[in-house]
Enzyme design. Structure first.
Site, mmCIF file in Angstrom:
data_model
loop_
_atom_site.group_PDB
_atom_site.id
_atom_site.type_symbol
_atom_site.label_atom_id
_atom_site.label_comp_id
_atom_site.label_asym_id
_atom_site.label_seq_id
_atom_site.Cartn_x
_atom_site.Cartn_y
_atom_site.Cartn_z
ATOM 1 N N CYS A 108 -1.941 -2.971 7.290
ATOM 2 C CA CYS A 108 -1.383 -2.557 8.725
ATOM 3 C C CYS A 108 -1.825 -1.148 8.966
ATOM 4 O O CYS A 108 -1.921 -0.276 8.518
ATOM 5 C CB CYS A 108 0.132 -2.878 8.616
ATOM 6 S SG CYS A 108 1.217 -1.640 8.070
ATOM 7 N N GLU A 161 0.923 -1.249 0.105
ATOM 8 C CA GLU A 161 -0.179 -0.100 0.013
ATOM 9 C C GLU A 161 0.828 1.240 -0.179
ATOM 10 O O GLU A 161 0.635 2.162 -0.814
ATOM 11 C CB GLU A 161 -0.915 -0.015 1.307
ATOM 12 C CG GLU A 161 -1.886 -1.201 1.296
ATOM 13 C CD GLU A 161 -1.373 -2.548 2.044
ATOM 14 O OE1 GLU A 161 -0.139 -2.754 2.029
ATOM 15 O OE2 GLU A 161 -2.290 -3.009 2.786
#
Ligand code: THU
Length: 138
Positions: free
Chosen positions: A91, A55
């Site tokens: 995360c 990401e």
């Protein structure tokens, strides 16, 4: 928004994941407000700490090209070699990076098993009460 295409791009980006230590491969495809797609994969390091999630790779590619407005991100992840993927949630560090550049109420996070099976969340849902640039305004 073509979610299926975004997921396909994330799956393709996952093929480039560099994961000799975890063997867990992640791909992401980030859709900008003006319709561009930046992809990313996770990149690990022998000294572990410098590892970068898929990401953040996608975000940093886009931001380094001068783009700061985003609509959505598709994420796919799972062990290398596994055909069937499970949902892979971003995360905490990546959620915080999203908070830097995205509107938590509207930015859409697409967690996919494949182009047809996915769940969507807003950033606000995944990072409630998030601390962001607005909190430093005075
Ligand atoms: N990872 C990502 O790239 N994105 C996530 O959403 C979860 C975790 C990576 C970091 C590391 O390379 C591997 O997956 C195992 O944690």
């Amino acid at each position: 928004m073509d979610r299926e295409l975004l997921i396909q791009k994330a799956m393709k980006a996952r093929e480039n994941a560099y994961t000799p230590y975890s063997g867990f491969q992640v791909g992401a495809a980030l859709l900008t407000d003006d319709g561009q797609i930046f992809t990313g994969c996770n990149i690990e390091s022998a000294s572990y700490t410098p590892s970068n999630c898929a990401e953040r790779t996608a975000f940093f590619k886009a931001v380094s090209e001068g783009i700061r407005e985003f609509q959505a991100i598709a994420i796919v992840g799972g062990p290398a070699g596994r055909e069937e993927l499970e949902i892979c949630a971003p995360c905490g560090v990546c959620r915080q990076v999203m908070m830097e550049f995205c509107d938590p109420k509207t930015f859409e996070i697409i967690l996919a098993k494949n182009p047809k099976e996915y769940q969507t969340f807003t950033l606000k849902e995944l990072l409630p009460l998030g601390f962001g640039p607005k909190d430093l305004e005075r």
